[in-house]
Design a protein around this motif. Structure first.
Motif, PDB file in Angstrom:
ATOM      1  N   SER A 155      40.110   8.822 -92.228  1.00 33.08           N
ATOM      2  CA  SER A 155      39.067   7.368 -92.189  1.00 33.08           C
ATOM      3  C   SER A 155      40.470   7.495 -90.899  1.00 33.08           C
ATOM      4  CB  SER A 155      39.345   6.830 -92.928  1.00 33.08           C
ATOM      5  OG  SER A 155      38.697   7.484 -93.872  1.00 33.08           O
ATOM      6  N   ASP A 203      39.324  -4.440 -92.090  1.00 31.56           N
ATOM      7  CA  ASP A 203      39.233  -5.322 -93.120  1.00 31.56           C
ATOM      8  C   ASP A 203      38.212  -4.762 -94.086  1.00 31.56           C
ATOM      9  OD1 ASP A 203      38.561  -7.077 -95.132  1.00 31.56           O
ATOM     10  OD2 ASP A 203      37.500  -8.171 -94.019  1.00 31.56           O
ATOM     11  N   TRP A 204      38.955  -4.009 -95.395  1.00 33.73           N
ATOM     12  CA  TRP A 204      38.202  -3.459 -96.618  1.00 33.73           C
ATOM     13  C   TRP A 204      37.289  -3.964 -97.321  1.00 33.73           C
ATOM     14  CZ3 TRP A 204      37.287   1.519 -95.148  1.00 33.73           C
ATOM     15  CH2 TRP A 204      38.563   2.464 -94.120  1.00 33.73           C
ATOM     16  N   THR A 205      37.575  -5.606 -97.532  1.00 34.80           N
ATOM     17  CA  THR A 205      36.871  -6.393 -97.922  1.00 34.80           C
ATOM     18  C   THR A 205      35.201  -5.955 -97.764  1.00 34.80           C
ATOM     19  OG1 THR A 205      36.770  -8.546 -96.988  1.00 34.80           O
ATOM     20  CG2 THR A 205      38.510  -8.162 -98.878  1.00 34.80           C
ATOM     21  N   ARG A 208      33.626  -1.214-100.180  1.00 37.21           N
ATOM     22  CA  ARG A 208      33.883  -1.456-101.308  1.00 37.21           C
ATOM     23  C   ARG A 208      34.313  -1.772-101.818  1.00 37.21           C
ATOM     24  NH1 ARG A 208      37.162   1.077-103.337  1.00 37.21           N
ATOM     25  NH2 ARG A 208      36.439   0.638-105.942  1.00 37.21           N
ATOM     26  N   ASP A 209      35.680  -1.595-100.839  1.00 37.24           N
ATOM     27  CA  ASP A 209      37.146  -2.272-102.419  1.00 37.24           C
ATOM     28  C   ASP A 209      37.255  -4.089-101.908  1.00 37.24           C
ATOM     29  OD1 ASP A 209      38.821  -0.226-101.324  1.00 37.24           O
ATOM     30  OD2 ASP A 209      37.372  -0.131 -99.749  1.00 37.24           O
ATOM     31  N   GLY A 210      36.081  -4.313-101.671  1.00 37.06           N
ATOM     32  CA  GLY A 210      35.763  -6.267-101.773  1.00 37.06           C
ATOM     33  C   GLY A 210      34.965  -6.338-102.864  1.00 37.06           C
ATOM     34  N   GLY A 211      34.946  -5.059-103.416  1.00 36.36           N
ATOM     35  CA  GLY A 211      33.882  -5.278-104.500  1.00 36.36           C
ATOM     36  C   GLY A 211      32.612  -5.059-104.600  1.00 36.36           C
TER      37      GLY A 211
ATOM     38  N   HIS B 111      42.664  -6.883-108.915  1.00 36.58           N
ATOM     39  CA  HIS B 111      42.313  -6.711-107.861  1.00 36.58           C
ATOM     40  C   HIS B 111      43.583  -6.882-106.732  1.00 36.58           C
ATOM     41  CE1 HIS B 111      38.803  -6.105-104.357  1.00 36.58           C
ATOM     42  NE2 HIS B 111      38.766  -5.575-105.234  1.00 36.58           N
ATOM     43  N   GLN B 112      43.135  -6.494-105.337  1.00 36.79           N
ATOM     44  CA  GLN B 112      43.913  -6.843-104.616  1.00 36.79           C
ATOM     45  C   GLN B 112      43.238  -8.546-103.752  1.00 36.79           C
ATOM     46  OE1 GLN B 112      42.124  -4.229-104.288  1.00 36.79           O
ATOM     47  NE2 GLN B 112      40.941  -3.738-102.508  1.00 36.79           N
ATOM     48  N   PRO B 118      44.581  -8.976 -99.205  1.00 34.17           N
ATOM     49  CA  PRO B 118      43.261  -9.135 -99.650  1.00 34.17           C
ATOM     50  C   PRO B 118      42.300  -7.873 -99.021  1.00 34.17           C
ATOM     51  CG  PRO B 118      43.633 -11.330 -98.441  1.00 34.17           C
ATOM     52  CD  PRO B 118      44.962 -10.769 -98.286  1.00 34.17           C
ATOM     53  N   THR B 119      42.747  -8.157 -97.946  1.00 31.75           N
ATOM     54  CA  THR B 119      41.825  -7.138 -97.337  1.00 31.75           C
ATOM     55  C   THR B 119      42.463  -5.181 -97.143  1.00 31.75           C
ATOM     56  OG1 THR B 119      43.067  -6.696 -94.556  1.00 31.75           O
ATOM     57  CG2 THR B 119      41.236  -8.486 -94.993  1.00 31.75           C
ATOM     58  N   SER B 120      43.169  -5.298 -98.244  1.00 31.59           N
ATOM     59  CA  SER B 120      43.323  -3.223 -98.711  1.00 31.59           C
ATOM     60  C   SER B 120      42.236  -2.540 -99.144  1.00 31.59           C
ATOM     61  CB  SER B 120      45.187  -3.888 -99.014  1.00 31.59           C
ATOM     62  OG  SER B 120      44.818  -4.722-100.072  1.00 31.59           O
ATOM     63  N   LYS B 121      43.458  -1.725 -98.774  1.00 32.03           N
ATOM     64  CA  LYS B 121      41.790  -0.797-100.096  1.00 32.03           C
ATOM     65  C   LYS B 121      43.107  -0.543-100.984  1.00 32.03           C
ATOM     66  CE  LYS B 121      40.093   2.670 -97.181  1.00 32.03           C
ATOM     67  NZ  LYS B 121      40.035   4.710 -96.870  1.00 32.03           N
ATOM     68  N   ASN B 122      41.654  -0.534-102.272  1.00 29.62           N
ATOM     69  CA  ASN B 122      42.298  -0.213-103.656  1.00 29.62           C
ATOM     70  C   ASN B 122      42.588   1.454-103.622  1.00 29.62           C
ATOM     71  OD1 ASN B 122      39.846   0.644-104.623  1.00 29.62           O
ATOM     72  ND2 ASN B 122      39.613  -1.794-104.651  1.00 29.62           N
TER      73      ASN B 122
END
Lengths: 223, 308
Positions: A155, A203-205, A208-211, B111-112, B118-122
């Motif tokens: 990615s 911005d991974w929010t 799926r990373d943002g829930g 959770h990040q 806050p915009t990172s991957k987990n």
């Protein structure tokens, strides 16, 4: 569309081994197009299980139905009467359909017949490839219409990495390097200079990373 | 299995354990941590080193462990599943062991969204349950998580996990704790207890399943500095319960800080004397490490047992 593939029949059989009457529900949406869970596959699966169980001297009764879409409440209402008599429901939809059925038929054992694989399309008859990573923030305008999020194994947004050789990805000779493809296309379009911009971290929010995600269109909501 | 952990020795000897917590800083100096460690070292058996808690970037918990160890306290390295995949986890665990760390605490991690990126991957490649198994496999089977043999010098940690009696579904919290014990956890630290009645019900169920005989449970306590802190936790922190009477008691106090300490001491004494199956306390004095010695002394837990 969503690409799915059927689980091994023995795995599906194990999920309903203690059931005597089972409803098999196909879906006329994506999984029909990718030949995994349409009307035809539903009938074949139901008859395979009937034969299997007959050979085991534990015959099973099956009912089949193919919904227009399982991911839409209005199309699963038709199952209300059919589910009364059965011990379990086998859904041949993607994971969305399975969950819609489980939610509507709260006292029924609902199991998946398919593995939901990815979002993609057919490249030839019988071959499907992944094309979209569902990141929620499309970057195809930056990368010549080739998705680096899902088609690059890392990615990477500023590729290619050092493992790209002869147009292939380091993970396999069967996998194209997305960044080779991006480079070739941007070169052909005379837009190579666009690749000189350092792309910032995503911005991974929005992914799926943002829930769990939800899309709302107030303008089309009723009431 | 016996490890070189002093905390394990104390708990296995049946002594009431005391652990505290040191949060690494948002910069690269060890001075503050060393200061706190010196302050705590006579009063606790080990201290947790948090791992980028609330998903805020901080000095590495393992690097902090070196400073803590050097300052004379046994560290409990916290490892969350949020930031590392199984490759990085195993690598860091071997690194931590090589640096002298002997205790690990496995957590999911916040959770990040709550942190400063806050915009990172987990990651969550493995979850906290699986991380316990990973540690067990390395130690007891001398294997990497993949099954590949560790030919020599496998890391031999005393393995901890957490339990939150204040999260839902309440009854399932006990079953999940048992699942962690089945996975291989040897000590458990609980979330901060403010609702003692609920913790007692939790421990009743724990005892009914015999879990307290299979694992060392350390009850988590936190001294509150005032009613605003209590109210904040009550309203904003998911998975924590602060009874209104506790908020009011702090509100009505002449000296809220003293009241917060008094409440914490009362809780520790109550737990130690009345709740069977608890083998120690974990004092989480968040940004208030200096108050821990007083709490330990006034709770009758000082001096700490000496181990070799």
């Amino acid at each position: 569309m969503i690409i799915a593939q059927q689980k091994p029949v023995k795995d599906i059989a194990a999920m309903i081994s203690d059931c005597n009457k089972v409803l098999f529900v196909g879906c006329a949406g994506c999984v029909t197009v990718c030949l995994a869970g349409g009307e035809k596959e539903t009938e074949i699966l139901a008859s395979s299980l009937r034969i299997m169980r007959k050979l085991e001297h534990k015959p099973i009764e099956t009912v089949t139905f193919t919904a227009t879409r399982q991911c839409d409440p209005e199309y699963i209402v038709a199952l209300d009467n059919m589910v009364q008599e059965v011990d379990a429901i086998v859904s041949l939809a993607c994971g969305v359909g399975v969950q819609y059925l489980a939610e509507r038929f709260k006292d029924k054992w609902v199991v998946p017949a398919l593995d939901t694989k990815f979002i993609g399309g057919a490249t030839e008859h019988g071959v499907w490839e992944e094309k979209c990573g569902l990141c929620g923030d499309c970057v195809l305008h930056l990368t010549g219409g080739i998705c680096p999020i899902i088609r690059c194994s890392k990615s990477i947004l500023n590729g290619p990495c050092g493992g790209s050789q002869y147009g292939k990805c380091e993970i396999s000779k069967d996998v194209d390097c997305a960044w080779q493809l991006i480079y070739d296309r941007m070169t052909a379009l005379g837009k190579l200079d666009k690749l000189m911009e350092i792309q910032p971290p995503k911005d991974w929010t929005k992914s799926r990373d943002g829930g769990p995600r939800r899309a709302v269109r107030e303008d089309v909501m009723i009431g | 299995m016996k490890t070189e952990s002093k905390l394990q020795q104390i708990l296995d000897n049946g002594q009431f354990g005391v652990t505290a917590e040191i949060g690494p800083p948002k910069h690269s100096s060890s001075e503050g941590m060393r200061h706190h460690a010196h302050m705590l070292k006579e009063h606790v058996d080990a201290t947790n080193i948090t791992d980028n808690q609330t998903a805020i970037v901080r000095l590495s918990s393992i690097a902090a462990g070196v400073h803590i160890l050097d300052s004379g306290i046994e560290p409990i390295v916290q490892m969350t599943c949020r930031d590392r995949n199984r490759i990085a986890m195993q690598s860091d665990l071997m690194g931590a062991y090589s640096l002298g760390m002997r205790n690990v605490l496995c957590l999911s991690g916040d959770h990040q969204k709550f942190g400063n990126h806050p915009t990172s991957k987990n990651v969550y490649d493995v979850d906290s349950m699986q991380l316990i198994q990973l540690l067990r496999r390395m130690r007891d089977e001398k294997k990497f998580f993949s099954g590949e043999e560790i030919k020599e010098h496998e890391p031999r940690f005393f393995i901890g996990a957490v339990a939150n009696p204040f999260a839902d579904p309440f009854e399932y919290r006990v079953a999940r704790l048992e699942k962690k014990v089945e996975a291989g956890a040897e000590f458990i630290q609980t979330q901060c207890i403010f609702d003692m009645e609920r913790f007692e019900r939790f421990m009743e169920m724990v005892r009914a399943r015999g879990i307290d005989e299979r694992v060392h449970i350390l009850a988590g306590v936190t001294p509150l500095k005032g009613w605003r802190a209590a109210k904040y936790i009550q309203n904003n922190v998911s998975g924590m319960i602060v009874p209104e009477e506790l908020v009011q008691r702090l509100k009505n106090a002449e000296d809220p800080k003293k009241e917060g300490v008094d409440i914490c001491i009362e809780q520790i004494k109550y737990i130690k004397e009345n709740i069977k199956g608890v083998h120690g306390v974990h004092i989480m004095a968040i940004a208030w490490e200096e108050v821990v010695p007083e709490i330990v002394e006034r709770s009758g837990l000082y001096p700490r047992p000496k181990v070799n």
